[in-house]
Design a protein around this motif. Structure first.
Motif, short mmCIF file in Angstrom:
data_model
loop_
_atom_site.label_atom_id
_atom_site.label_comp_id
_atom_site.label_asym_id
_atom_site.label_seq_id
_atom_site.Cartn_x
_atom_site.Cartn_y
_atom_site.Cartn_z
N UNK A 152 -0.69 -71.02 -96.52
CA UNK A 152 -0.12 -71.04 -95.18
C UNK A 152 -0.72 -69.97 -94.29
N UNK A 153 0.12 -69.35 -93.45
CA UNK A 153 -0.37 -68.35 -92.50
C UNK A 153 -1.00 -67.15 -93.20
N UNK A 154 -0.62 -66.87 -94.42
CA UNK A 154 -1.25 -65.77 -95.15
C UNK A 154 -2.73 -66.06 -95.40
N UNK A 155 -3.07 -67.34 -95.55
CA UNK A 155 -4.46 -67.73 -95.82
C UNK A 155 -5.21 -68.08 -94.55
N UNK A 156 -4.56 -68.79 -93.62
CA UNK A 156 -5.28 -69.35 -92.47
C UNK A 156 -4.36 -69.43 -91.24
N UNK A 157 -3.94 -68.30 -90.69
CA UNK A 157 -3.12 -68.38 -89.48
C UNK A 157 -3.88 -69.11 -88.37
N UNK A 158 -3.14 -69.95 -87.66
CA UNK A 158 -3.79 -70.75 -86.60
C UNK A 158 -2.94 -70.75 -85.35
N UNK A 159 -3.59 -70.88 -84.22
CA UNK A 159 -2.87 -71.03 -82.96
C UNK A 159 -2.17 -72.38 -82.94
N UNK A 160 -1.06 -72.50 -82.22
CA UNK A 160 -0.19 -73.67 -82.37
C UNK A 160 -0.56 -74.89 -81.54
N UNK A 161 -1.80 -75.01 -81.08
CA UNK A 161 -2.13 -76.01 -80.07
C UNK A 161 -2.34 -77.41 -80.63
N UNK A 162 -2.41 -77.56 -81.93
CA UNK A 162 -2.39 -78.89 -82.56
C UNK A 162 -1.09 -79.14 -83.30
N UNK A 163 -0.13 -78.21 -83.20
CA UNK A 163 1.16 -78.33 -83.89
C UNK A 163 0.97 -78.59 -85.38
N UNK A 164 0.03 -77.84 -85.99
CA UNK A 164 -0.31 -78.06 -87.38
C UNK A 164 -0.05 -76.85 -88.28
N UNK A 165 0.52 -75.76 -87.76
CA UNK A 165 0.74 -74.59 -88.60
C UNK A 165 1.59 -74.87 -89.82
#
Length: 396
Positions: free
Chosen positions: A299-312
Motif C-alpha cells: 500500500x502507501x508504505x510501498x507506493x504512495x500515490x496522489x488521489x487523482x485516479x481514485x486508486x490508492x
C-alpha cells in the motif's frame, strides 16, 4: 502452532492482506499502533478492480450493505458547471465484474475488521507498535511496543502496511533521500449534510470539477444522507508534517478559492461545509524493490500515490490479493513469496503512480490548454472517457 506473518498497520491494506493470507492458509498477526482501530477521514472510492477482490474474500454482502453505488460520473467545467461528459456506471458489474462503489472510510474498515476478528487464523492487536526488527533465514524477530511494555515476537515474515510514513520502510531504508516529499498540492476535505447542499448535487452521482490549478470531487455517502467533498489545490507548504492540524469553515475556504473562479453552485457547496480539514499530499521516491528477505511493504508504505485516479485504496487491496496469491501458489517461504509478490505488483503500481500524477496535471490545466482539454472531453463523451481508464478496471 506456527509463527504468524506479522502485518504492521490495520488500515484497509493491512486488514485485506490478513484476510488474503488467511485464505492462503497462513496465520496473520495485525499490529495497529493506534489505541483504537478506527478510520479517520471521509470517503473512499472503490473501483471494480478492487471490488472484485473484496467480493472474492466473501465480503460482498456486508460491503453492499454499507456502500453507495454512483450511477454516473459528471465531468464539469469549474467556472460554470457545464457537464462536459457524463460517464454511465450502471453496467460496471457486467463489464468489469464489480460495480463502482463509494464508502465512508469507517464503514469499509469496520467490515474488514469484523471479518478479520471472526477468522480463527487472524489476530488483531490495537495499541501495539512495531519497533526494531531483525530478519533471519525463514523468520523475523520483532520488538513490539505496547502499553504494558515491550514484547519480543517471532514471525515468519513482516509486512509493512503502515502508511505513507511507514516505520517499517524507515528501518528498511534509513536514508533522508527516501523521506516523504510534499507534492505542492493540498486536499481540503469535508462532509456536508445532504439537506444543506444544492439540490442538484443530491443525486447518486459523482462529480468532478476542473479548475485552473485545482479541482473538486464530491459524491454522496451513507444512502445519500451526506456528501463527501474534496477540494485539491496547489499551495505552498504550511508545515513539515503531513498530519491535519488546520481547519477552515466553508466561508473561509470559499474566499480562499475565489482566485480559481468556481461556479456559483460549487461555491455554495463549499460554503455548506461547516469544517474543512487540511491534508497536504505527500509522495515518496519510487522503489525498485519493496522487499528485503522476509520483510516487505504494501500500500502507501510501498507506493504512495496522489488521489487523482481514485486508486490508492484499490492498489493496496490489489497488493493484498497478490501477497496471498503468492503464498497460495508457491506454498513457500516468506522470502520466496515476497519476491514473487513484488515482481507481480511493482510494474502495475508504479504505472498507476505515474498516471495519477499526470491525471492531476490534466485536471489543473489553465488558459488555452484547458480549452483544448475541455473540447477533447466533449468529443470523447462519457463512453470514451470511461474507456480511457478501462485498463485500470479490467481483469488482469
Amino acid at each position: 502452532m506456527s509463527a504468524p506473518i506479522v502485518i504492521a498497520g490495520a488500515g484497509v491494506g493491512g486488514l485485506t492482506a490478513a484476510l488474503s493470507l488467511a485464505r492462503a492458509g497462513k496465520r496473520a498477526l495485525v499490529l495497529e499502533r493506534a489505541p483504537k482501530i478506527e478510520e479517520v477521514g471521509a470517503g473512499f472510492q472503490i473501483a471494480p478492480n478492487a471490488g472484485r477482490i473484496l467480493a472474492g474474500l466473501g465480503l460482498e454482502e456486508p460491503l453492499a450493505a454499507v456502500a453507495l453505488e454512483p450511477q454516473a460520473i459528471n465531468i464539469r467545467r469549474g467556472r460554470d458547471g457545464a457537464v462536459l461528459a457524463k460517464l454511465d456506471l450502471t453496467d460496471s458489474r457486467a463489464r468489469w465484474g464489480a460495480p463502482f462503489r463509494v464508502y465512508h472510510r469507517a464503514d469499509l474498515q469496520q467490515v474488514l475488521l469484523q471479518a478479520a476478528l471472526a477468522h480463527e487464523a487472524i489476530e488483531v492487536r490495537a495499541g501495539a507498535r512495531v519497533g526494531s526488527f531483525e530478519a533471519r533465514a525463514g523468520s523475523v524477530s520483532l520488538r513490539v511496543h505496547a502499553g504494558d511494555g515491550v514484547e519480543e515476537i517471532e514471525g515468519v515474515g513482516l509486512v509493512g502496511a503502515d502508511g505513507l510514513r511507514s516505520a517499517v520502510r524507515g528501518r528498511l531504508l534509513p536514508t533522508e533521500k527516501d523521506a516523504p516529499v510534499y507534492s505542492g498540492l493540498t486536499a481540503w476535505r469535508a462532509l456536508v449534510p445532504a439537506e444543506l447542499a444544492p439540490a442538484v448535487f443530491r443525486a447518486r452521482e459523482s462529480n468532478l470539477w476542473m479548475l485552473p490549478g485545482g479541482h473538486v470531487v464530491h459524491y454522496p455517502l451513507r444512502d445519500g444522507s451526506i456528501i463527501n467533498v474534496v477540494v485539491i489545490v496547489a499551495e505552498p507548504p504550511r508545515q513539515s508534517e503531513g498530519a491535519s492540524i488546520l481547519s477552515l469553515d466553508g466561508a473561509q475556504l470559499a474566499r480562499a478559492l475565489e482566485r480559481l473562479r468556481p461556479a456559483a453552485e460549487l461555491r455554495a457547496l463549499i460554503e455548506a461545509g461547516a469544517s474543512w480539514r487540511h491534508w497536504p499530499l505527500f509522495g515518496r521516491p519510487p522503489l525498485e524493490s519493496w522487499s528485503q528477505g522476509a520483510v516487505t511493504l504494501l500500500g502507501d508504505a510501498a507506493h504512495p500515490m496522489l488521489p487523482f485516479l481514485a486508486q490508492g485504496a484499490a492498489q493496496a487491496i490489489e497488493d493484498a490479493e497478490a501477497l496471498g496469491r503468492a503464498f497460495l501458489q508457491l506454498g513457500a517461504t516468506a522470502e520466496t513469496a515476497f519476491a514473487a509478490y513484488q515482481q507481480i505488483r511493482i510494474p502495475r503500481a508504479s504505472q498507476i503512480v505515474r498516471a495519477s500524477r499526470r491525471q492531476g496535471d490534466y485536471f489543473h490545466l489553465a488558459g488555452p490548454a484547458a480549452l483544448g482539454r475541455d473540447l477533447a472531453i466533449r468529443a470523447l463523451g462519457g463512453r470514451g472517457m470511461l474507456a480511457r481508464n478501462a485498463w485500470l478496471y479490467r481483469q488482469p
